[in-house]
Design a protein around this motif. Structure first.
Motif, PDB file in Angstrom:
ATOM      1  N   MET A  42      28.124  16.143  15.141  1.00 18.15           N
ATOM      2  CA  MET A  42      27.112  15.718  14.172  1.00 18.15           C
ATOM      3  C   MET A  42      26.545  16.872  13.347  1.00 18.15           C
ATOM      4  O   MET A  42      26.045  16.645  12.247  1.00 18.15           O
ATOM      5  N   ILE A  43      26.623  18.086  13.833  1.00 12.17           N
ATOM      6  CA  ILE A  43      26.005  19.223  13.148  1.00 12.17           C
ATOM      7  C   ILE A  43      26.698  19.442  11.802  1.00 12.17           C
ATOM      8  O   ILE A  43      27.883  19.717  11.736  1.00 12.17           O
ATOM      9  N   GLY A  44      25.937  19.255  10.722  1.00 10.51           N
ATOM     10  CA  GLY A  44      26.469  19.433   9.378  1.00 10.51           C
ATOM     11  C   GLY A  44      27.295  18.262   8.866  1.00 10.51           C
ATOM     12  O   GLY A  44      27.894  18.346   7.797  1.00 10.51           O
ATOM     13  N   ALA A  45      27.318  17.155   9.595  1.00 13.17           N
ATOM     14  CA  ALA A  45      28.132  16.000   9.202  1.00 13.17           C
ATOM     15  C   ALA A  45      27.529  15.278   8.001  1.00 13.17           C
ATOM     16  O   ALA A  45      26.317  15.200   7.847  1.00 13.17           O
ATOM     17  N   GLU A  46      28.408  14.742   7.168  1.00 11.45           N
ATOM     18  CA  GLU A  46      27.968  13.876   6.076  1.00 11.45           C
ATOM     19  C   GLU A  46      27.732  12.491   6.646  1.00 11.45           C
ATOM     20  O   GLU A  46      28.475  12.028   7.512  1.00 11.45           O
ATOM     21  N   ALA A  47      26.688  11.830   6.133  1.00 10.78           N
ATOM     22  CA  ALA A  47      26.327  10.517   6.650  1.00 10.78           C
ATOM     23  C   ALA A  47      25.773   9.650   5.532  1.00 10.78           C
ATOM     24  O   ALA A  47      25.365  10.152   4.485  1.00 10.78           O
ATOM     25  N   ASP A  75      25.850   5.934   9.352  1.00  7.73           N
ATOM     26  CA  ASP A  75      27.300   6.025   9.502  1.00  7.73           C
ATOM     27  C   ASP A  75      27.618   7.478   9.174  1.00  7.73           C
ATOM     28  O   ASP A  75      27.219   7.973   8.109  1.00  7.73           O
ATOM     29  N   TYR A  76      28.274   8.192  10.094  1.00  8.39           N
ATOM     30  CA  TYR A  76      28.580   9.593   9.803  1.00  8.39           C
ATOM     31  C   TYR A  76      30.055   9.890  10.040  1.00  8.39           C
ATOM     32  O   TYR A  76      30.748   9.167  10.742  1.00  8.39           O
ATOM     33  N   ILE A  77      30.502  10.970   9.417  1.00  6.28           N
ATOM     34  CA  ILE A  77      31.886  11.407   9.567  1.00  6.28           C
ATOM     35  C   ILE A  77      31.902  12.534  10.591  1.00  6.28           C
ATOM     36  O   ILE A  77      31.276  13.574  10.388  1.00  6.28           O
ATOM     37  N   SER A  78      32.617  12.310  11.693  1.00  6.66           N
ATOM     38  CA  SER A  78      32.704  13.312  12.752  1.00  6.66           C
ATOM     39  C   SER A  78      33.262  14.610  12.193  1.00  6.66           C
ATOM     40  O   SER A  78      34.301  14.615  11.535  1.00  6.66           O
ATOM     41  N   THR A  79      32.566  15.714  12.471  1.00  6.30           N
ATOM     42  CA  THR A  79      33.057  17.016  12.014  1.00  6.30           C
ATOM     43  C   THR A  79      34.228  17.499  12.857  1.00  6.30           C
ATOM     44  O   THR A  79      34.902  18.454  12.486  1.00  6.30           O
ATOM     45  N   THR A 122      36.721  15.104  14.340  1.00 12.10           N
ATOM     46  CA  THR A 122      37.897  14.234  14.224  1.00 12.10           C
ATOM     47  C   THR A 122      38.083  13.647  12.835  1.00 12.10           C
ATOM     48  O   THR A 122      39.154  13.130  12.533  1.00 12.10           O
ATOM     49  N   GLY A 123      37.042  13.667  12.003  1.00 13.63           N
ATOM     50  CA  GLY A 123      37.110  13.039  10.690  1.00 13.63           C
ATOM     51  C   GLY A 123      36.899  11.531  10.756  1.00 13.63           C
ATOM     52  O   GLY A 123      36.881  10.855   9.731  1.00 13.63           O
ATOM     53  N   GLU A 124      36.722  11.011  11.971  1.00 13.43           N
ATOM     54  CA  GLU A 124      36.505   9.577  12.173  1.00 13.43           C
ATOM     55  C   GLU A 124      35.109   9.185  11.685  1.00 13.43           C
ATOM     56  O   GLU A 124      34.152   9.931  11.833  1.00 13.43           O
ATOM     57  N   VAL A 125      35.009   7.993  11.098  1.00 16.07           N
ATOM     58  CA  VAL A 125      33.707   7.478  10.694  1.00 16.07           C
ATOM     59  C   VAL A 125      33.079   6.788  11.903  1.00 16.07           C
ATOM     60  O   VAL A 125      33.667   5.893  12.501  1.00 16.07           O
ATOM     61  N   ILE A 126      31.902   7.246  12.277  1.00 16.68           N
ATOM     62  CA  ILE A 126      31.141   6.653  13.377  1.00 16.68           C
ATOM     63  C   ILE A 126      30.084   5.760  12.729  1.00 16.68           C
ATOM     64  O   ILE A 126      29.233   6.241  11.988  1.00 16.68           O
ATOM     65  N   GLU A 127      30.166   4.469  13.000  1.00 14.64           N
ATOM     66  CA  GLU A 127      29.267   3.522  12.347  1.00 14.64           C
ATOM     67  C   GLU A 127      28.025   3.240  13.196  1.00 14.64           C
ATOM     68  O   GLU A 127      28.089   3.202  14.419  1.00 14.64           O
ATOM     69  N   ASN A 128      26.922   3.034  12.495  1.00 10.64           N
ATOM     70  CA  ASN A 128      25.658   2.599  13.097  1.00 10.64           C
ATOM     71  C   ASN A 128      25.187   3.481  14.246  1.00 10.64           C
ATOM     72  O   ASN A 128      24.736   2.969  15.272  1.00 10.64           O
ATOM     73  N   HIS A 129      25.262   4.796  14.063  1.00 11.64           N
ATOM     74  CA  HIS A 129      24.759   5.699  15.106  1.00 11.64           C
ATOM     75  C   HIS A 129      23.244   5.575  15.182  1.00 11.64           C
ATOM     76  O   HIS A 129      22.543   5.690  14.184  1.00 11.64           O
ATOM     77  N   LYS A 130      22.763   5.351  16.387  1.00 11.84           N
ATOM     78  CA  LYS A 130      21.330   5.243  16.648  1.00 11.84           C
ATOM     79  C   LYS A 130      20.938   6.442  17.503  1.00 11.84           C
ATOM     80  O   LYS A 130      21.492   6.595  18.581  1.00 11.84           O
ATOM     81  N   TRP A 131      20.091   7.242  17.163  1.00 11.35           N
ATOM     82  CA  TRP A 131      19.162   7.357  16.070  1.00 11.35           C
ATOM     83  C   TRP A 131      19.148   8.797  15.591  1.00 11.35           C
ATOM     84  O   TRP A 131      19.446   9.707  16.361  1.00 11.35           O
ATOM     85  N   VAL A 132      18.703   9.013  14.353  1.00  6.18           N
ATOM     86  CA  VAL A 132      18.497  10.352  13.802  1.00  6.18           C
ATOM     87  C   VAL A 132      17.101  10.348  13.193  1.00  6.18           C
ATOM     88  O   VAL A 132      16.764   9.449  12.417  1.00  6.18           O
ATOM     89  N   SER A 133      16.291  11.329  13.568  1.00  5.04           N
ATOM     90  CA  SER A 133      14.932  11.393  13.010  1.00  5.04           C
ATOM     91  C   SER A 133      14.985  11.978  11.600  1.00  5.04           C
ATOM     92  O   SER A 133      15.933  12.661  11.231  1.00  5.04           O
TER      93      SER A 133
END
Length: 182
Positions: free
Chosen positions: A75-80, A157-161, A163-174
């Protein structure tokens, strides 16, 4: 007297180094534990009952952002993309994994509506019961509250730094864990 001060400073410096080593080892073990436990990514976007949509968030729905969050290594630096934003209380918690028996320290985040207590009065040091399954071994676990935040909380929804996989509906980010927009 001066020799005693120098000796105490050296002792203090040594203790600070040991503390840093401990934190680094602990962080490594927690990351390994997270890697071995699969996050439950609910692609349906199902939300806990009673959660309130944020009225004026800094990052509205659809906003492309950069995460500054280290919940998971990827998640560090991932686009979301913001797919939900809510006004609630959020908690970092320490709990005993109901599957492995391993102590999970400072898990971020469990929200008020995901606790048996479901109360805005929950404070640091309180004992709560988790009623969600972001990770296996969470649901039904008794936890101690390590931190409480009162700021918008995001589902992304973020792109794993890794694997490049899109992770949908990640709960939670402040909100404070979002670096800014893309």
């Amino acid at each position: 007297m001066a020799k005693k001060i120098v000796k105490n400073k050296k002792l203090l410096h040594g203790l600070q180094l040991e503390k840093l080593k401990y934190k680094k080892i602990r962080r490594s073990l927690l990351m390994e534990h997270h890697k071995n436990h699969q996050m439950t990514h609910d692609t349906s976007g199902k939300l806990p009952e009673g959660i309130k949509t944020a009225q004026h968030p800094k990052y509205p729905l659809g906003t492309k952002v950069i995460l500054d969050s280290d919940h998971m290594q990827d998640m560090i630096g991932a686009e979301a993309t913001v797919v939900g934003v809510f006004d609630t209380h959020s908690y970092a918690v320490t709990y005993i994994d109901t599957d492995s028996g391993m102590v999970m320290e400072n898990h971020r985040w469990v929200i008020q509506e995901e606790t048996k207590e479901n109360s805005p009065a929950i404070q640091v040091g309180d004992t709560i019961v988790i009623q969600t399954d972001h990770m296996s071994g969470m649901d039904g676990a008794t936890a101690t509250v390590d931190e409480v935040i009162d700021e918008p909380i995001y589902m992304v929804d973020y792109i794993s730094t890794e694997t490049g996989e899109v992770i949908e509906n990640h709960k939670w980010v402040s909100e404070s864990e979002i670096r800014g927009t893309v």
